[in-house]
Write an enzyme that holds these catalytic residues in place. Structure first.
Site, PDB file in Angstrom:
ATOM      1  N   HIS A 242       0.797  -1.224   0.000  1.00  0.00           N
ATOM      2  CA  HIS A 242       0.000   0.000   0.000  1.00  0.00           C
ATOM      3  C   HIS A 242       0.824   1.266   0.000  1.00  0.00           C
ATOM      4  O   HIS A 242       0.289   2.350   0.024  1.00  0.00           O
ATOM      5  CB  HIS A 242      -0.910   0.025   1.225  1.00  0.00           C
ATOM      6  CG  HIS A 242      -1.952  -1.027   1.189  1.00  0.00           C
ATOM      7  ND1 HIS A 242      -3.099  -0.894   0.471  1.00  0.00           N
ATOM      8  CD2 HIS A 242      -2.006  -2.250   1.746  1.00  0.00           C
ATOM      9  CE1 HIS A 242      -3.823  -1.986   0.605  1.00  0.00           C
ATOM     10  NE2 HIS A 242      -3.178  -2.829   1.369  1.00  0.00           N
ATOM     11  N   ARG A 243       2.141   1.115   0.059  1.00  0.00           N
ATOM     12  CA  ARG A 243       2.928   2.325   0.194  1.00  0.00           C
ATOM     13  C   ARG A 243       2.781   3.210  -1.039  1.00  0.00           C
ATOM     14  O   ARG A 243       2.795   4.432  -0.920  1.00  0.00           O
ATOM     15  CB  ARG A 243       4.392   1.989   0.469  1.00  0.00           C
ATOM     16  CG  ARG A 243       5.075   3.099   1.207  1.00  0.00           C
ATOM     17  CD  ARG A 243       6.430   2.710   1.738  1.00  0.00           C
ATOM     18  NE  ARG A 243       6.340   2.014   3.003  1.00  0.00           N
ATOM     19  CZ  ARG A 243       6.874   0.835   3.239  1.00  0.00           C
ATOM     20  NH1 ARG A 243       7.524   0.210   2.301  1.00  0.00           N
ATOM     21  NH2 ARG A 243       6.756   0.279   4.408  1.00  0.00           N
ATOM     22  N   GLY A 244       2.606   2.588  -2.196  1.00  0.00           N
ATOM     23  CA  GLY A 244       2.422   3.352  -3.424  1.00  0.00           C
ATOM     24  C   GLY A 244       1.227   4.279  -3.338  1.00  0.00           C
ATOM     25  O   GLY A 244       1.321   5.464  -3.651  1.00  0.00           O
TER      26      GLY A 244
END
Lengths: 347, 679
Positions: A286-288
């Site tokens: 989910h960092r994107g």
């Protein structure tokens, strides 16, 4: 200490993407860094070093080796070597602070683990019979920018240490009979030449943004580069003075953006747009998503808007996703994210 | 420790992860959890958030090991001495983070320097294993942890105590902990023993739902802009979870496990072909924790179902044992063996070698195996255009992919021990290390690393204590000349470069299958030894770097499986590429001791320059071996037919390489054991 003149950030010709990525990180440090990929001699290092000049000022406890904000982490002060200020903390006396610019701390490729995390102060141990920690590069980089040139050539051990503290924002030292931890939140800026090998995926993911840069092919721009460089080499002071106005303008713009950032709003449809963008191109974790959101908001603030528009998201995605797209082993890092998305959608 | 940790209750999704962490907090007997998953999936966030939810425990006040006042039989030395006047204190269950750079002395504990110098007494300074007693040991990126630290942790986890015998100190203290680790499978797998220590294993993946992703983004952004306010907002929900855990912990003793369900548990385990009995125990404890959370007095089948997969996912093995090793293809092409079927069908042409087995010319060996018409025999002289065209056609027609053959245990290959100090990790060659890791083997008076050997330093200073006036109130006066540094030793991985001949001649009569088996065996070995590897293959006109230096053996294995075979043999190009890779690697790490493993039959037929291919290759090989840091091994894949050329042996001689036939690589053949002993 006389200050050496630094090539002004605003005088760099072209490389808009890189400059934008760096500025975004200055405005919003939670973007957690930029990875600059590109060939040699494309003003990578110049840009990062010049960055120091346009960084905003922060409040720091005077002489604090850990660059702490007053009241940030009294636990650290208690065990800190500076007896003067730890006494003040314990007695709840007000600490003296100074205002100074954010630092750009350079991590040399050959740095040992010791220097990075900190090590025992041997002299002190011999004289006083006490073990105490001598802060390392990570302490110096707290609240600042940690710059790693040729980050892909870094020793594996050092990379692990970097990952550890980049992930937690804390540097934990458990070595040589010393147990200590201090905050270490920094903006990681790395440059690399992809021909010399790729980064480990784990470290790659720690960089918020990733930009590719190439040499400029336009003759006029190339001439401008040469002219400016020559002018700078001949008389750095004059050259810097020439660009001072523009520099100041940029600093002002950044300041305004920092103030504006908390007011930037993003609508639900835009959030969905970001999420589906990431799903379309296929991103790990989910960092994107989170980084696109932050970058888009920062972009809006930089342009003086309080609302995120589609353009912001697209620009943000192009910088936040290239290094996060799931790839086959050995497959090259995708450069054009937008095209990939269109391809995937067409399928 | 530092405030404003992202609240546990605010983590969106990842229910299994949250469940398994809570279960461990309820019932520590489960023994921990390993969290596997891609990056950016809240692995570390969840563990750190858990720390804030942990219940408080009773401890003996002032005890460095946090002894349990209710269990006097497990007291440490100190508490035992004062067992009649124990003061009970309360402390939150601690989460101790093990940083990857932790040194051995901090993990197990060592001599207390301050005490030693100031008071002249030898006092044990407890390490991480003491601090973590009755708490949670958290290792981020557990698969990157240094091996000797893993050994220490395993030892303590298995026995529940930490035995210290080092630096003149002999001490034992209890150390029972829950092991929580996170890892990203991309970086390699942890050792099986370590894997088994984790009670549960959870796989996490990113959310696929757009709505959830959007919510997640928003929450993270809110947290980043105002951490304090965000934490406060979730305080209530967080407290509720904490209370649930607390209540379940108290309830746990009332939970009974019906006997008839034990059979069910063991059935589940057998069905999944689990190794050992830990899975059974973990499922039982997990189910009890589950029941306690649900407030059942008796464990139900549902509880077991709920936790079983958590305990099984990392212990499960393939249902059937691996098929028996395929017999050598030479003997079985008339009666294909069932497990070999697949293999026999794909590379069909190779399995039925034409009767003209003894080939007179080496070039025509190619031709035969590729079923190409005769022009091949004169390919060195053929005109370039035709040749290229021929090449293209051939490439399309007979590029083949062979199965990976039987794998075996590889004999020990390692570099010579020397006095050079290196850095790194792994388990192949023992070396002295210039870093503060590894076993402390002895001390030296040549201080270089600043890695002070305390015991030796004190010993060195001891004789002069009478003369040195103690002016500063210290019991021991140290001078810079007393300083002794530690010499540490550990095994580190080597860099292995596989130079694989992927030309057509290798495809002959299933040789590539056997060769791939050999390479795979070497890769498996490299995996266990934590080597860095790279792979270069050559065929047709050029050598390609298939795999740049990496630690990901899986990637290499994957590549190997897919590696196509066909075309001619540009051995010189392969050697040149090897040189290039080696040079770059050695520039980066001058103390490295790379091992180049050449897998070929030595039949070079494409030259880089104007010279004869074979002569050129041998010449290159001779020059390649001039760098003494590189060790070469040639694995000959030529089959032992009536006629063989022994070209690979020539190459080995030119390279000053060790020469092996595939069979010779096996660890357990009697001849090899004998040979090794003689050496």
């Amino acid at each position: 200490m006389s200050k050496r003149a630094v090539y002004p950030f605003v005088a760099i010709v072209g490389q808009e993407r890189m400059k934008l990525a760096l500025i975004l990180n200055v405005i919003n440090p939670t973007l957690s860094g930029v990875l600059i990929r590109g060939e040699k001699g494309t003003a990578k290092s110049t840009a990062v070093r010049a960055l120091a000049e346009i960084l905003p000022a922060i409040q720091v406890v005077k002489d604090c080796p850990f660059q702490l904000f007053p009241e940030e982490a009294p636990d650290v002060c208690r065990e800190c070597a500076h007896t003067e200020c730890s006494r003040q903390v314990i007695n709840h006396e007000p600490l003296e602070t100074v205002e100074r610019g954010i630092r750009v701390v350079e991590l040399p490729v050959g740095a040992t683990e010791d220097r990075v995390v900190g090590t025992m102060d041997l002299e002190h141990a011999l004289k006083k019979g006490e073990k105490r920690m001598e802060p390392g590069i990570l302490a110096a980089a707290h609240r600042g920018i940690l710059y790693v040139d040729e980050v892909n050539l870094l020793d594996d051990h050092v990379v692990d240490v970097l990952l550890d503290s980049a992930a937690m924002g804390v540097n934990t030292i458990e070595r040589e009979g010393v147990s200590f931890s201090h905050p270490a939140r920094f903006t990681l800026v790395g440059t690399m030449n992809p021909e010399e090998g790729e980064l480990r995926p784990q470290l790659l993911d720690r960089f918020g943004l990733c930009v590719h840069i190439e040499g400029i092919n336009e003759p006029a721009a190339r001439v401008a580069i040469m002219e400016r460089r020559m002018a700078f080499d001949e008389n750095p002071e004059d050259f810097c003075a020439q660009w001072e106005d523009e520099s100041r303008e940029l600093v002002e713009k950044i300041k305004r953006a920092i103030d504006l950032y908390p007011q930037v709003v993003i609508g639900q449809p835009s959030l969905f747009e970001i999420a589906s963008y990431c799903l379309d191109v296929g991103v790990d974790g989910h960092r994107g998503d989170i980084i696109i959101l932050k970058a888009a908001k920062t972009l809006a603030a930089f342009h003086g808007r309080t609302e995120v528009i589609k353009d912001d998201i697209d620009t943000a995605a192009e910088m936040a996703l290239p290094h996060r797209i799931r790839r086959q082993p050995l497959q090259d890092i995708v450069v054009d994210v937008d095209r990939l998305r269109r391809q995937n959608l067409a399928r | 420790m530092f405030h404003n940790i992202y609240p546990f209750a605010a983590i969106i999704g990842q229910d299994r992860l949250k469940r398994s962490l809570i279960l461990n907090a309820v019932n520590p007997a489960i023994g921990g959890v390993l969290i596997r998953g891609e990056k950016g999936t809240a692995k570390s966030t969840a563990v750190r958030a858990l720390a804030a939810l942990l219940p408080e425990i009773n401890i003996v006040r002032g005890c460095p090991f946090a002894c349990d006042p209710d269990q006097p039989q497990e007291f440490c030395h100190q508490c035992r001495q004062h067992s009649n006047r124990v003061h009970v204190g309360v402390r939150r269950l601690s989460v101790v983070t093990m940083p990857l750079n932790a040194t051995e002395d901090r993990v197990v504990g060592g001599i207390d320097f301050n005490q030693a110098v100031k008071t002249g007494r030898r006092v044990f300074q407890p390490g991480l294993l003491a601090k973590v007693h009755r708490g949670i040991l958290y290792v981020d990126e557990v698969n990157l942890l240094d091996d000797h630290i893993v050994d220490i942790i395993l030892d303590a986890a298995a026995s529940g105590r930490n035995v210290v015998e080092r630096e003149g100190i002999s001490y034992t203290h209890p150390s029972q902990f829950i092991l929580v680790g996170t890892m990203n499978p991309e970086e390699g797998e942890p050792r099986p023993q370590l894997l088994d220590r984790f009670g549960f294993c959870v796989e996490v993946a990113a959310e696929k739902d757009v709505g959830k992703r959007a919510a997640l983004m928003q929450q993270r952004e809110e947290y980043d802009s105002d951490p304090q306010g965000f934490v406060r907002r979730f305080q209530k929900e967080n407290d509720q979870i904490a209370q649930e855990i607390m209540a379940a912990r108290h309830f746990l003793n009332n939970v009974t496990f019906p006997n008839n369900l034990r059979t069910l548990v063991s059935e589940i385990c057998t069905e999944n072909h689990v190794a050992g009995h830990r899975a059974d125990l973990v499922i039982e404890q997990g189910a009890r924790g589950m029941a306690a959370l649900m407030k059942h007095h008796e464990v139900t089948v549902d509880d077991i179902r709920e936790v079983a997969w958590l305990a099984l996912s990392h212990r499960k093995r393939e249902p059937a044992p691996p098929p028996p090793p395929p017999p050598p293809p030479e003997h079985d092409h008339d009666h294909p063996d069932p497990p070999e079927n697949q293999q026999d069908q794909e590379p069909a042409p190779e399995e039925h070698p034409p009767p003209e087995q003894p080939e007179p010319q080496d070039a025509s060996q190619n031709a035969k195996t590729e079923e190409t018409p005769p022009p091949e025999t004169s390919e060195d002289q053929a005109d370039p255009d035709r040749q290229a065209e021929d090449q293209n056609r051939r490439e399309n027609a007979i590029e083949q992919i062979f199965e990976v053959g039987e794998t075996f245990k590889v004999k020990k290959i390692s570099s010579q021990r020397d006095r050079v100090f290196r850095r790194g990790s792994g388990r192949r060659s023992r070396t002295r290390v210039a870093q503060k890791q590894g076993r402390y083997v002895k001390s030296t008076s040549v201080a270089k690393t600043g890695d002070v050997a305390l015991d030796a330093t004190l010993r060195a200073a001891a004789p002069y204590q009478l003369q040195r006036a103690s002016g500063n109130g210290l019991a021991v006066v140290l001078k810079p000349e007393d300083l002794r540094d530690k010499i540490r030793e550990k095994r580190i991985g080597n860099f292995l470069l596989f130079l694989v001949d992927a030309s057509g001649s290798m495809g002959a009569r299933g040789r590539m299958t056997a060769s791939k088996g050999a390479i795979m065996s070497l890769l498996l070995d490299a995996y266990q030894k934590r080597d860095r590897i790279a792979m270069v293959s050559f065929r047709n006109q050029e050598a390609v770097m298939n795999l740049p230096p990496t630690s990901s053996i899986e990637m290499a294995a994957h590549l190997l499986k897919e590696m196509p075979i066909g075309g001619r043999t540009p051995l010189s190009a392969g050697l040149a590429k090897t040189y290039e890779v080696m040079r770059n690697y050695l520039l980066r790490d001058p103390t490295a001791r790379p091992i180049v493993i050449v897998i070929t039959d030595g039949k070079s037929n494409v030259a880089l320059g104007e010279r004869k291919p074979l002569a050129e290759a041998l010449d290159l090989a001779g020059r390649l071996c001039l760098d003494e840091r590189v060790r070469f091994i040639v694995v000959d894949t030529e089959s032992q037919g009536l006629v063989h050329f022994g070209l690979a042996r020539k190459l080995a001689v030119a390279m000053q390489a060790e020469y092996f036939k595939i069979e010779d690589l096996k660890a357990d053949t009697l001849v090899n054991i004998a040979k090794d002993n003689v050496k």
